[in-house]
Scaffold this active site. Structure first.
Site, PDB file in Angstrom:
ATOM      1  N   CYS A  55     -45.094  -8.126  59.703  1.00  0.00           N
ATOM      2  CA  CYS A  55     -45.918  -7.182  60.464  1.00  0.00           C
ATOM      3  C   CYS A  55     -45.135  -6.712  61.684  1.00  0.00           C
ATOM      4  CB  CYS A  55     -47.222  -7.846  60.900  1.00  0.00           C
ATOM      5  SG  CYS A  55     -48.196  -6.761  61.962  1.00  0.00           S
ATOM      6  N   ALA A  97     -18.995 -16.254  38.839  1.00  0.00           N
ATOM      7  CA  ALA A  97     -19.578 -17.443  39.484  1.00  0.00           C
ATOM      8  C   ALA A  97     -19.911 -18.608  38.544  1.00  0.00           C
ATOM      9  CB  ALA A  97     -20.837 -17.028  40.252  1.00  0.00           C
ATOM     10  N   ARG A 104     -36.482  -3.114  44.141  1.00  0.00           N
ATOM     11  CA  ARG A 104     -35.671  -4.334  44.074  1.00  0.00           C
ATOM     12  C   ARG A 104     -36.551  -5.574  43.978  1.00  0.00           C
ATOM     13  NH1 ARG A 104     -31.535  -4.486  48.676  1.00  0.00           N
ATOM     14  NH2 ARG A 104     -30.726  -6.171  47.401  1.00  0.00           N
ATOM     15  N   SER A 143     -17.998 -10.215  49.626  1.00  0.00           N
ATOM     16  CA  SER A 143     -16.771  -9.428  49.797  1.00  0.00           C
ATOM     17  C   SER A 143     -16.169  -9.587  51.191  1.00  0.00           C
ATOM     18  CB  SER A 143     -17.072  -7.951  49.543  1.00  0.00           C
ATOM     19  OG  SER A 143     -18.031  -7.491  50.476  1.00  0.00           O
ATOM     20  N   GLN A 192     -26.776 -14.629  52.142  1.00  0.00           N
ATOM     21  CA  GLN A 192     -26.997 -13.240  52.574  1.00  0.00           C
ATOM     22  C   GLN A 192     -27.948 -12.549  51.606  1.00  0.00           C
ATOM     23  OE1 GLN A 192     -22.934 -11.408  53.914  1.00  0.00           O
ATOM     24  NE2 GLN A 192     -22.482 -13.034  52.455  1.00  0.00           N
ATOM     25  N   HIS A 194     -30.326 -12.826  55.887  1.00  0.00           N
ATOM     26  CA  HIS A 194     -30.665 -11.401  55.803  1.00  0.00           C
ATOM     27  C   HIS A 194     -32.108 -11.178  55.351  1.00  0.00           C
ATOM     28  CE1 HIS A 194     -26.140 -10.086  55.425  1.00  0.00           C
ATOM     29  NE2 HIS A 194     -26.456 -10.558  56.617  1.00  0.00           N
TER      30      HIS A 194
HETATM   31  N1  APR Z   1     -19.218 -13.880  40.348  1.00  0.00           N
HETATM   32  C1  APR Z   1     -18.629 -14.065  41.558  1.00  0.00           C
HETATM   33  N2  APR Z   1     -18.362 -13.063  42.403  1.00  0.00           N
HETATM   34  C2  APR Z   1     -18.714 -11.826  42.012  1.00  0.00           C
HETATM   35  C3  APR Z   1     -19.315 -11.553  40.773  1.00  0.00           C
HETATM   36  C4  APR Z   1     -19.574 -12.654  39.915  1.00  0.00           C
HETATM   37  N3  APR Z   1     -20.149 -12.506  38.734  1.00  0.00           N
HETATM   38  N4  APR Z   1     -19.519 -10.216  40.687  1.00  0.00           N
HETATM   39  C5  APR Z   1     -19.062  -9.689  41.825  1.00  0.00           C
HETATM   40  N5  APR Z   1     -18.572 -10.644  42.624  1.00  0.00           N
HETATM   41  C6  APR Z   1     -17.982 -10.539  43.958  1.00  0.00           C
HETATM   42  C7  APR Z   1     -17.295  -9.222  44.231  1.00  0.00           C
HETATM   43  O1  APR Z   1     -15.940  -9.280  43.821  1.00  0.00           O
HETATM   44  C8  APR Z   1     -17.445  -9.077  45.728  1.00  0.00           C
HETATM   45  O2  APR Z   1     -16.355  -9.676  46.415  1.00  0.00           O
HETATM   46  O3  APR Z   1     -19.037 -10.611  44.890  1.00  0.00           O
HETATM   47  C9  APR Z   1     -18.730  -9.861  46.043  1.00  0.00           C
HETATM   48  C10 APR Z   1     -19.925  -8.981  46.370  1.00  0.00           C
HETATM   49  O4  APR Z   1     -19.686  -8.290  47.552  1.00  0.00           O
HETATM   50  P1  APR Z   1     -20.750  -7.266  48.155  1.00  0.00           P
HETATM   51  O5  APR Z   1     -21.234  -6.374  47.098  1.00  0.00           O
HETATM   52  O6  APR Z   1     -20.134  -6.650  49.345  1.00  0.00           O
HETATM   53  O7  APR Z   1     -21.985  -8.215  48.561  1.00  0.00           O
HETATM   54  P2  APR Z   1     -22.132  -9.141  49.835  1.00  0.00           P
HETATM   55  O8  APR Z   1     -20.824  -9.623  50.326  1.00  0.00           O
HETATM   56  O9  APR Z   1     -23.184 -10.134  49.524  1.00  0.00           O
HETATM   57  O10 APR Z   1     -22.708  -8.116  50.888  1.00  0.00           O
HETATM   58  C11 APR Z   1     -23.080  -8.568  52.166  1.00  0.00           C
HETATM   59  O11 APR Z   1     -23.956  -6.432  52.681  1.00  0.00           O
HETATM   60  O12 APR Z   1     -25.156  -4.504  52.316  1.00  0.00           O
HETATM   61  C12 APR Z   1     -25.203  -5.764  52.754  1.00  0.00           C
HETATM   62  O13 APR Z   1     -27.146  -6.842  53.225  1.00  0.00           O
HETATM   63  C13 APR Z   1     -26.255  -6.651  52.180  1.00  0.00           C
HETATM   64  O14 APR Z   1     -26.274  -9.049  52.143  1.00  0.00           O
HETATM   65  C14 APR Z   1     -25.512  -7.913  51.825  1.00  0.00           C
HETATM   66  C15 APR Z   1     -24.258  -7.807  52.672  1.00  0.00           C
END
Ligand code: APR
Length: 248
Positions: free
Chosen positions: A124, A228, A60, A185, A98, A116
């Site tokens: 370390c 976005a 990543r 999400s 995050q 995060h």
């Molecule tokens: N524009 C806006 N929103 C988007 C787009 C986009 N192009 N693509 C996806 N999304 C939305 C999805 O609909 C979803 O609601 O972004 C959200 C992503 O959600 P997750 O994948 O759950 O990511 P996130 O909420 O950042 O996760 C939180 O979970 O695993 C951990 O540490 C990790 O920081 C992360 C945390």
């Protein structure tokens, strides 16, 4: 009203970086559909399978180091908001992300909290030293501070660990006038609980900008849905022109 009441806190998640080419976690085809959290993102996983965990984060980190991933119009709009809002003495704009990528800083955001952690840093485990990491992490590296070997781990927060700077974040949430949640999400706490926390103050305007309704969608005063780079530059434009919307 004193100027601290015009402070803005913006929570961002993986969705804001999706159009830059980074996978989200819980969308169809997202990171957690390909690999188990328990295998790569917990202290226990690192203890049992350190090589697998390092390789997950190395993979990543690489596209960011190689310069393949760039901020998009949504990151740029938030950096513009911070710059113009403060230059007009309207208050402070802080991004609480995050995300472990560096796209907000590349776009020019300055008030930024990586709750995060950051993939481009290592920590370390022996002395707590945090250092820039722009290479794969293996098990040969030596901590420049304590000279310990086999001690550098990615500076990221794993499930079961405490997110960073929480006191600072809650202090900002307590005095913000606008809370914006972008591309998350709403599945992971404590970030998922911020909207409820700020909602205790009835004057705070809360808006969600996401691809689709998040878990906490009903707790916001307003929501705009779309990728976005569409709603965010537009909302920033409106904010700079009209100020913070009122809840009344
Ligand atoms: N524009 C806006 N929103 C988007 C787009 C986009 N192009 N693509 C996806 N999304 C939305 C999805 O609909 C979803 O609601 O972004 C959200 C992503 O959600 P997750 O994948 O759950 O990511 P996130 O909420 O950042 O996760 C939180 O979970 O695993 C951990 O540490 C990790 O920081 C992360 C945390």
């Amino acid at each position: 009203m004193d100027d601290t009441q015009w402070e803005i806190v913006i929570l961002t998640g993986a969705g804001i970086s999706q159009e830059s080419g980074l996978d989200t976690f819980r969308d169809k085809g997202g990171i957690w559909s390909k690999v188990n959290i328990e295998d790569v993102a917990t202290p226990n996983a690192y203890q049992k399978h350190p090589k697998r965990v390092q390789e997950f984060y190395n993979a990543r980190r690489r596209p960011l180091i190689e310069g393949l991933i760039k901020p998009n119009a949504a990151h740029n709009a938030l950096a513009r908001l911070e710059k113009e809002w403060s230059s007009e003495n309207r208050g402070k704009v802080t991004i609480v992300t995050q995300n472990i990528d560096n796209l907000h800083e590349m776009a020019g955001s300055k008030n930024l909290i990586h709750m995060h952690g950051e993939i481009l840093k290592a920590r370390c485990q022996k002395c707590g030293n945090i250092l820039i990491c722009n290479t794969d992490l293996g098990f040969e590296e030596v901590c420049p501070e304590c000279t310990g070997k086999d001690v550098l781990r990615p500076h990221v927060v794993w499930f079961g660990e405490m997110p960073l700077e929480m006191d600072h974040i809650y202090a900002l949430l307590e005095k913000c006038a606008l809370f914006i949640s972008i591309g998350t999400s709403g599945n992971v706490y404590p970030a998922a609980g911020f909207v409820q926390f700020v909602g205790v103050n009835l004057n705070v305007y809360k808006i969600e900008l996401n691809l689709e309704p998040s878990e906490g969608a009903t707790l916001f005063d307003e929501a705009r849905y779309g990728a976005a780079t569409d709603p965010i530059p537009l909302f920033v434009e409106e904010l700079l022109l009209n100020g913070i919307p009122s809840r009344n």
